[in-house]
Write a protein that holds these residues in place. Structure first.
Motif, mmCIF file in Angstrom:
data_model
loop_
_atom_site.group_PDB
_atom_site.id
_atom_site.type_symbol
_atom_site.label_atom_id
_atom_site.label_comp_id
_atom_site.label_asym_id
_atom_site.label_seq_id
_atom_site.Cartn_x
_atom_site.Cartn_y
_atom_site.Cartn_z
ATOM 1 N N SER A 167 1.506 8.442 -6.539
ATOM 2 C CA SER A 167 1.416 7.143 -5.419
ATOM 3 C C SER A 167 1.351 5.636 -6.144
ATOM 4 O O SER A 167 1.404 5.121 -7.215
ATOM 5 C CB SER A 167 0.558 7.263 -4.416
ATOM 6 O OG SER A 167 0.254 8.957 -4.279
ATOM 7 N N PHE A 169 -0.007 1.926 -5.638
ATOM 8 C CA PHE A 169 -2.007 1.657 -5.114
ATOM 9 C C PHE A 169 -2.321 -0.119 -5.285
ATOM 10 O O PHE A 169 -1.454 -0.586 -6.548
ATOM 11 C CB PHE A 169 -2.715 2.436 -6.678
ATOM 12 C CG PHE A 169 -3.905 2.311 -6.313
ATOM 13 C CD1 PHE A 169 -4.727 3.015 -5.635
ATOM 14 C CD2 PHE A 169 -4.518 0.658 -7.376
ATOM 15 C CE1 PHE A 169 -6.326 2.330 -5.762
ATOM 16 C CE2 PHE A 169 -6.163 0.596 -6.815
ATOM 17 C CZ PHE A 169 -7.107 1.522 -6.289
ATOM 18 N N HIS A 170 -2.591 -0.493 -4.019
ATOM 19 C CA HIS A 170 -3.502 -1.846 -4.656
ATOM 20 C C HIS A 170 -5.010 -2.251 -4.144
ATOM 21 O O HIS A 170 -5.740 -1.263 -3.453
ATOM 22 C CB HIS A 170 -2.551 -2.666 -3.351
ATOM 23 C CG HIS A 170 -1.188 -2.298 -3.853
ATOM 24 N ND1 HIS A 170 -0.069 -3.580 -4.126
ATOM 25 C CD2 HIS A 170 -0.054 -1.999 -3.643
ATOM 26 C CE1 HIS A 170 0.738 -3.569 -4.415
ATOM 27 N NE2 HIS A 170 1.556 -2.412 -3.843
ATOM 28 N N LEU A 201 -3.429 -7.517 2.393
ATOM 29 C CA LEU A 201 -2.844 -6.238 2.637
ATOM 30 C C LEU A 201 -1.570 -6.565 3.217
ATOM 31 O O LEU A 201 -0.757 -5.355 2.727
ATOM 32 C CB LEU A 201 -3.538 -5.421 4.268
ATOM 33 C CG LEU A 201 -3.001 -4.269 4.395
ATOM 34 C CD1 LEU A 201 -3.367 -3.369 3.403
ATOM 35 C CD2 LEU A 201 -3.449 -4.169 5.991
ATOM 36 N N GLU A 203 0.857 -6.831 0.516
ATOM 37 C CA GLU A 203 2.136 -6.081 -0.302
ATOM 38 C C GLU A 203 2.130 -4.652 0.528
ATOM 39 O O GLU A 203 3.180 -3.717 0.048
ATOM 40 C CB GLU A 203 1.658 -6.431 -1.668
ATOM 41 C CG GLU A 203 1.659 -8.031 -2.211
ATOM 42 C CD GLU A 203 2.910 -8.415 -2.432
ATOM 43 O OE1 GLU A 203 3.782 -7.408 -2.423
ATOM 44 O OE2 GLU A 203 2.991 -9.283 -1.929
ATOM 45 N N SER A 204 0.727 -4.039 0.014
ATOM 46 C CA SER A 204 0.560 -3.047 0.837
ATOM 47 C C SER A 204 1.855 -2.633 1.774
ATOM 48 O O SER A 204 2.390 -1.086 1.643
ATOM 49 C CB SER A 204 -0.693 -2.622 1.166
ATOM 50 O OG SER A 204 -1.762 -2.592 -0.242
ATOM 51 N N GLU A 207 5.463 -2.639 0.382
ATOM 52 C CA GLU A 207 5.218 -1.546 -0.314
ATOM 53 C C GLU A 207 6.200 -0.454 0.378
ATOM 54 O O GLU A 207 7.111 0.733 0.317
ATOM 55 C CB GLU A 207 4.990 -1.470 -1.593
ATOM 56 C CG GLU A 207 5.016 -0.967 -2.557
ATOM 57 C CD GLU A 207 3.813 -1.047 -3.817
ATOM 58 O OE1 GLU A 207 5.097 -1.518 -4.594
ATOM 59 O OE2 GLU A 207 3.064 -1.409 -3.371
ATOM 60 N N ALA A 208 4.676 0.525 1.438
ATOM 61 C CA ALA A 208 4.805 1.213 2.165
ATOM 62 C C ALA A 208 6.269 1.185 3.077
ATOM 63 O O ALA A 208 7.111 1.881 2.871
ATOM 64 C CB ALA A 208 3.630 1.118 2.981
ATOM 65 N N VAL A 216 1.552 5.130 0.146
ATOM 66 C CA VAL A 216 0.358 3.876 -0.524
ATOM 67 C C VAL A 216 -0.590 3.896 -0.017
ATOM 68 O O VAL A 216 -1.281 3.703 0.772
ATOM 69 C CB VAL A 216 1.225 2.625 -0.145
ATOM 70 C CG1 VAL A 216 1.159 1.100 0.079
ATOM 71 C CG2 VAL A 216 2.883 2.777 -0.363
ATOM 72 N N ALA A 218 -4.234 1.407 -0.288
ATOM 73 C CA ALA A 218 -4.630 0.526 -0.228
ATOM 74 C C ALA A 218 -6.056 0.266 -0.590
ATOM 75 O O ALA A 218 -6.752 1.661 0.609
ATOM 76 C CB ALA A 218 -4.723 -0.898 1.305
ATOM 77 N N LEU A 282 1.010 4.435 4.617
ATOM 78 C CA LEU A 282 -0.318 3.911 4.174
ATOM 79 C C LEU A 282 -1.687 4.284 4.473
ATOM 80 O O LEU A 282 -1.020 5.071 5.784
ATOM 81 C CB LEU A 282 0.412 2.160 4.609
ATOM 82 C CG LEU A 282 -0.852 1.320 4.604
ATOM 83 C CD1 LEU A 282 -1.168 0.814 3.151
ATOM 84 C CD2 LEU A 282 -0.651 -0.138 6.003
ATOM 85 N N ILE A 284 -5.511 3.336 3.774
ATOM 86 C CA ILE A 284 -6.673 2.905 3.886
ATOM 87 C C ILE A 284 -7.257 3.639 2.988
ATOM 88 O O ILE A 284 -8.397 4.466 4.051
ATOM 89 C CB ILE A 284 -7.138 1.791 4.922
ATOM 90 C CG1 ILE A 284 -5.853 1.085 5.216
ATOM 91 C CG2 ILE A 284 -8.040 0.549 3.932
ATOM 92 C CD1 ILE A 284 -4.959 -0.086 4.188
#
Length: 486
Positions: A167, A169-170, A201, A203-204, A207-208, A216, A218, A282, A284
């Protein structure tokens, strides 16, 4: 004469086989029952006992149910401890296939067990039941909160899960000064209205959006250093708007402040963000230390999140460097894919036809808890009920009963979705907690019916019992009580 570890293991193995003959294949027990079944003239020091269940599991004689029960030895009587049953060397349990399992593919249970073994070989201690709980929470809710004391591995769990499932990851470190959603979503400076400053948030989100087949994650690290509802409430509100459109899932547009299109200065980034909605892939994951330097969670946050508390690490447990079964780079991508399938139910209505009996039974149990807590002014609504029902729906749909029993899954739900709402003072609350403790303890009495639904969810709810007893003790000591840190 001092016994060697191997001699003690042989005695424990004999005791387990004797218990199987005496009690039958369905017997469930704490580990200390094993030592009650060795010859009475043999004295095994308590320091030699804790690591033997792990050896018995590797030998196939034991397996964990995923539940907690009460210890029975004199020194630890009544203390919560892991519950065991006889392993595959003694009991051949049917392996269920799932809709998620294609021929030649690992089942979700096998994948979760594989990830747990891989984490164990890396020195990270977590039980497969706790890992399954984290996975189910992510399957139900876009927000999972990992709370508890420092140093228990809260930040490592989502990072390692992402690693072993391929997956994305951020990590996003939350700052104490965050006060509105611009810190997450970005903003347009007043003096330069054509410029957009990216939030943490973004970038996440991108990317998602660009990798819909990937989970993804975060990580909002130390998410309650700032008041969560101040900077995160818009995300929570949009998450509530998720709805089914055809075969997909959509939501309201995320409230991202962007330059006015009339300025004619739009960039590729702002165009991507202009109509962006909450990606269904996504998740969190927030970590939270509950101490005097942080903020408590508002009811709005608790209602919408699964809150997993890391407050009781087993200090006698050690990771085993010897298990190399999954050290060959094996990944468990299919597990992440299952969690983010757009065909997954996002409401009780979507899952009702396949889980009607389950939903009606659990709803009745939740209604009983509601009646117990109501005199103390503590109530919960449909959102809490539906989160619990969907959690158990996915538990059954994925056939996780071989690593997490029904009553253990119910125990996690009560602990994570209902008990965090309990706080306050007064005699009414003291009586409610006492009655709730009695109700939870009574669930350990197994009831049978034709369909087995009562038996499936009747068993020790020791995690919730322990928390309620601690909250009651805190109320007696301080005159008020709370969930966090009790």
């Amino acid at each position: 004469m001092t016994l060697t570890n191997d001699e003690i293991f042989e005695m424990a193995s004999t005791a387990v086989r004797t218990m199987y003959q005496r009690y039958g294949p369905d017997f469930k027990f704490p580990a200390d029952v094993i030592w009650q079944n060795i010859p009475q003239d043999v004295d095994i020091p308590s320091t030699k006992r804790p690591h033997q269940p792990a050896r018995l599991i590797r030998a196939g004689l034991l397996e964990k149910t995923g539940g907690m029960t009460k210890a029975q030895s004199e020194s630890r009587a009544g203390s919560p401890t892991a519950e065991y049953r006889f392993g595959p060397e003694l009991v051949q349990r049917a392996k269920h296939s799932t809709q998620s399992q294609a021929p030649g593919k690992r089942s979700p249970s096998e994948s979760l067990t594989g990830i747990q073994l891989a984490m164990d070989s890396e020195g990270y201690v977590i039980s497969v039941a706790e890992l399954a709980n984290f996975y189910l929470a992510m399957s139900v809710s876009p927000l999972v909160v990992l709370s508890g004391i420092s140093g228990t591995g809260k930040s490592l769990l989502p990072r390692k899960f992402a690693k072993h499932t391929s997956s994305l990851f951020h990590a996003i470190p939350v700052q104490p000064q965050w006060s509105d959603n611009s810190d997450l979503f970005g903003y347009v400076p007043t003096l330069t209205p054509t410029k957009y400053i990216k939030g943490a948030l973004i970038e996440s989100l991108l990317e998602a959006k660009q990798n819909p087949e990937k989970l993804v994650i975060a990580l909002l690290d130390e998410m309650n250093l700032a008041p969560v509802e101040h900077y995160f409430s818009d995300f929570l509100s949009v998450a509530e708007t998720r709805t089914r459109v055809g075969q997909g899932i959509t939501s309201d547009r995320l409230p991202i402040e962007l330059p006015d299109e009339a300025q004619g200065q739009s960039s590729a980034l702002t165009e991507l963000l202009r109509e962006i909605k909450l990606p269904s892939n996504l998740r969190i994951v927030g970590t939270a230390n509950m101490d005097e330097t942080t903020h408590t969670f508002s009811p709005k946050v608790l209602d919408r999140a699964f809150t997993i508390e890391f407050d009781d690490p087993d200090l006698t447990a050690f990771a085993s460097n010897r298990n190399k079964k999954y050290d060959d780079g094996s990944l468990f991508d299919e597990l992440a894919s299952i969690a983010i399938r757009e065909s997954n139910a996002i409401s009780v209505q979507e899952a009702y036809s396949s889980s009607q009996e389950l939903f009606e039974h659990i709803a009745l149990l939740l209604s009983e808890i509601q009646e117990i807590l109501a005199p103390a002014g503590i109530k919960f609504g449909y959102r809490t009920r539906d989160s619990i029902l969907l959690y158990l729906h996915f538990w059954r749909e994925l056939n996780l009963s071989d690593i997490l029993t029904g009553y253990a899954a119910l125990d996690f739900c009560i602990l994570q979705k209902i008990l965090p709402k309990v706080a306050g003072s007064g005699e009414a609350l003291a009586e409610a907690l006492m009655n709730l403790s009695s109700w939870l303890n009574a669930r350990a009495e197994v009831q049978l019916d034709e369909d087995g639904i009562f038996a499936e969810f009747s068993g020790p709810l020791a995690r919730s019992v322990q928390k309620v007893e601690r909250m009651s003790a805190l109320l007696n000591l301080d005159g008020s009580t709370r969930y966090w840190g009790a």
